[in-house]
Design a protein around this motif. Structure first.
Motif, PDB file in Angstrom:
ATOM      1  N   SER A 164      41.499  50.831  43.549  1.00  0.00           N
ATOM      2  CA  SER A 164      40.515  49.915  42.514  1.00  0.00           C
ATOM      3  C   SER A 164      41.187  48.775  42.512  1.00  0.00           C
ATOM      4  O   SER A 164      42.555  48.512  42.462  1.00  0.00           O
ATOM      5  CB  SER A 164      40.395  50.783  41.145  1.00  0.00           C
ATOM      6  OG  SER A 164      39.730  49.738  40.225  1.00  0.00           O
ATOM      7  N   ILE A 165      40.459  47.766  42.825  1.00  0.00           N
ATOM      8  CA  ILE A 165      40.897  46.319  42.832  1.00  0.00           C
ATOM      9  C   ILE A 165      40.624  45.464  41.574  1.00  0.00           C
ATOM     10  O   ILE A 165      40.773  44.298  41.445  1.00  0.00           O
ATOM     11  CB  ILE A 165      40.486  45.398  44.082  1.00  0.00           C
ATOM     12  CG1 ILE A 165      39.243  45.603  44.153  1.00  0.00           C
ATOM     13  CG2 ILE A 165      41.224  46.046  45.462  1.00  0.00           C
ATOM     14  CD1 ILE A 165      38.693  44.805  45.340  1.00  0.00           C
ATOM     15  N   GLY A 166      40.113  46.187  40.416  1.00  0.00           N
ATOM     16  CA  GLY A 166      39.966  45.542  39.287  1.00  0.00           C
ATOM     17  C   GLY A 166      38.741  44.598  39.187  1.00  0.00           C
ATOM     18  O   GLY A 166      37.811  44.899  40.217  1.00  0.00           O
ATOM     19  N   CYS A 167      38.769  43.992  38.242  1.00  0.00           N
ATOM     20  CA  CYS A 167      37.595  43.138  37.811  1.00  0.00           C
ATOM     21  C   CYS A 167      37.964  41.734  37.568  1.00  0.00           C
ATOM     22  O   CYS A 167      39.052  41.318  37.436  1.00  0.00           O
ATOM     23  CB  CYS A 167      36.718  43.681  36.892  1.00  0.00           C
ATOM     24  SG  CYS A 167      37.486  43.540  34.965  1.00  0.00           S
ATOM     25  N   PRO A 168      36.860  40.806  37.032  1.00  0.00           N
ATOM     26  CA  PRO A 168      37.291  39.570  36.966  1.00  0.00           C
ATOM     27  C   PRO A 168      38.273  39.203  35.772  1.00  0.00           C
ATOM     28  O   PRO A 168      39.042  38.320  35.485  1.00  0.00           O
ATOM     29  CB  PRO A 168      35.947  38.582  36.497  1.00  0.00           C
ATOM     30  CG  PRO A 168      35.115  39.490  37.404  1.00  0.00           C
ATOM     31  CD  PRO A 168      35.428  40.775  37.410  1.00  0.00           C
ATOM     32  N   GLU A 169      38.226  40.285  34.831  1.00  0.00           N
ATOM     33  CA  GLU A 169      39.228  40.269  33.534  1.00  0.00           C
ATOM     34  C   GLU A 169      40.542  40.402  34.012  1.00  0.00           C
ATOM     35  O   GLU A 169      41.732  40.077  33.617  1.00  0.00           O
ATOM     36  CB  GLU A 169      38.680  41.638  32.593  1.00  0.00           C
ATOM     37  CG  GLU A 169      37.601  41.492  31.783  1.00  0.00           C
ATOM     38  CD  GLU A 169      37.771  40.056  31.005  1.00  0.00           C
ATOM     39  OE1 GLU A 169      38.814  40.119  30.230  1.00  0.00           O
ATOM     40  OE2 GLU A 169      36.974  39.027  30.822  1.00  0.00           O
ATOM     41  N   CYS A 170      41.035  41.698  34.831  1.00  0.00           N
ATOM     42  CA  CYS A 170      42.288  42.032  35.097  1.00  0.00           C
ATOM     43  C   CYS A 170      42.713  41.437  36.529  1.00  0.00           C
ATOM     44  O   CYS A 170      44.044  41.373  36.692  1.00  0.00           O
ATOM     45  CB  CYS A 170      42.291  43.619  35.050  1.00  0.00           C
ATOM     46  SG  CYS A 170      41.402  44.248  36.068  1.00  0.00           S
ATOM     47  N   ARG A 171      41.925  40.912  37.318  1.00  0.00           N
ATOM     48  CA  ARG A 171      42.451  40.631  38.840  1.00  0.00           C
ATOM     49  C   ARG A 171      43.246  39.574  38.522  1.00  0.00           C
ATOM     50  O   ARG A 171      44.336  39.280  39.498  1.00  0.00           O
ATOM     51  CB  ARG A 171      41.331  40.404  39.735  1.00  0.00           C
ATOM     52  CG  ARG A 171      41.771  40.683  41.063  1.00  0.00           C
ATOM     53  CD  ARG A 171      40.989  40.477  42.412  1.00  0.00           C
ATOM     54  NE  ARG A 171      39.939  41.626  42.152  1.00  0.00           N
ATOM     55  CZ  ARG A 171      38.650  41.413  42.522  1.00  0.00           C
ATOM     56  NH1 ARG A 171      38.175  40.365  43.143  1.00  0.00           N
ATOM     57  NH2 ARG A 171      37.789  42.355  42.559  1.00  0.00           N
TER      58      ARG A 171
END
Ligand code: HAM
Length: 408
Positions: A164-171
């Motif tokens: 999982s490469i995350g989302c704009p929140e956590c990346r």
């Protein structure tokens, strides 16, 4: 002499059985999972791919076939299938249908790559997209579908790699950490990675150059930076896969060559060429439709290269079922005068036998036909001389013979 362009291939008659089998299995598995076929044009506005795949990616920077057409529009031969499907989803108002909308496609893809084994400039993909739900159950369904598809072709030794490469929140937090780690490694990086550092840092993890591997091995892991919603999404997905007994390897360094992915990414690797050429891959793209001008709509999908499937089938000794040799009928005209009559007879018999051949179809010169006995062999499995003494059909010497003694 003209030759097929570098990185393109003819699909010869002897390989057509593989292609038909792969396409039939794709259609079958899609029917099972209720995905409907869609065909989009092979060229689109160049901007569609710039906006979706991402400007810093290898595909956009180096591999697109882009040209100006006679009307002055910038056109690109599609380098992948997902962006065109999302464009069609928006254009045809598919958000009004029950969600998620499940679509599949089969067709040629164009990338200007350095041709080598398994890497072509025109290849073909079978892909599926499930658009309209962020539920991880659909990530699992797409992976399940991919897995059942390969199983139906009896391919062995495949590995599913998952991350999982995350989302704009956590990346952004992850990218900060990645860049601060890589700034201490810059001396050992290849020129491509030095460029990636500023415009495409996630792709640092995907470098295959030997001198960059120790840097990759010590890099921070995307999974350690996921926000709570991304972490739960991934946990749920893993639970579904385990429930379906689909084995996977967690690969915390798996990233993909397209920028639109959020959260789930996965690849399916054949056993011998691990790390080099995936046979299939995909992931979730929850922001793509919004980026393309549609209302924000999540999606997940996967695609697989047909040429790579075929190469793996051949390596594993898998072949399409041989065509049935029964019910063969041959129509032979013994004289030039009878040739026209033989064509009529052959035509009338075609519905009776799918494998009916007229002598002319075989390219045997008419002049040789008087001496055909024992010399005339057909391609494929049958090596049987033509019987010289069957009953005549028609007015002249058009002859009709059936090697099995039966006509149907
Ligand atoms: P991709 O990983 O770039 O993903 O390509 C999918 C598959 O196409 C690869 O796993 C490989 O089998 C085949 N392939 C790619 N490039 C070549 C090439 N040059 N020669 C031969 N085969 C090749 C995508 O294209 C995404 N659109 C997949 C996707 C669908 N993600 C979400 N939905």
């Amino acid at each position: 002499m003209f030759k097929a362009l570098r990185g393109t291939e003819d699909i010869l008659p002897e390989d057509q059985g593989y292609w038909r089998l792969i396409e039939a299995k794709a259609a079958q598995v899609c029917r099972l999972f209720q995905y409907q076929r869609i065909d989009t044009p092979i060229f689109e506005q160049a901007d569609l791919f710039l906006r979706s795949i991402g400007e810093g990616t290898d595909i956009v920077e180096k591999q697109m076939y882009t040209f100006e057409d006679r009307g002055g529009d910038r056109i690109t031969l599609r380098p992948e299938g997902t962006a065109p499907i999302c464009r069609a989803y928006i254009e045809h108002g598919m958000h009004n249908q029950p969600q998620p909308v499940r679509l599949y496609y089969l067709g040629p893809i164009f990338r200007y790559e350095r041709p080598q084994k398994g890497r072509l400039r025109q290849h073909h993909q079978f892909g599926v997209e499930s658009i309209g739900s962020a539920d991880p159950v659909f990530d699992a369904q797409v992976i399940d579908l991919a897995w059942r598809f390969y199983e139906s072709l009896q391919l062995k030794g495949l590995t599913l790699q998952l991350n999982s490469i995350g989302c704009p929140e956590c990346r952004p937090g992850y990218l900060d950490s990645l860049k601060s780690y890589y700034s201490s490694q810059s001396g050992s990086l290849c020129p491509d990675c030095r460029a990636r550092f500023s415009h495409s840092p996630l792709r640092l993890l995907d470098c295959k150059v030997a001198s960059c591997q120790s840097a990759v091995a010590g890099a921070p892991r995307t999974l350690d930076f996921l926000c709570q919603p991304c972490r739960s999404h991934f946990q749920e997905l893993r639970g579904y896969l385990e429930g379906r007994a689909i084995g996977y390897e967690l690969n915390p360094y798996l990233v993909r060559g397209l920028d639109y992915y959020t959260r789930t990414v996965f690849e399916i690797q054949p056993v011998e060429v691990r790390g080099q050429s995936a046979i299939g891959g995909g992931g979730r793209y929850d922001n793509l439709i919004g980026q393309l001008g549609g209302r924000p709509t999540p999606g997940v999908g996967f695609a697989t290269g047909l040429e790579r499937i075929l190469a793996n089938m051949k390596e594993q000794g898998l072949a399409p079922p041989a065509p049935q040799a029964e019910g063969l009928v041959f129509v032979v005209s013994a004289t030039q005068l009878a040739a026209g009559e033989a064509l009529h007879v052959a035509y009338d018999l075609r519905p009776v036998s799918g494998r009916l051949k007229a002598l002319q179809d075989q390219g045997v010169p008419i002049a040789n036909q008087g001496r055909y006995h024992g010399q005339f062999h057909f391609p494929g499995r049958l090596r049987q001389p033509i019987d010289r003494h069957p009953g005549s059909v028609g007015t002249t010497s058009a002859r009709l013979t059936c090697p099995g003694g039966r006509f149907s």
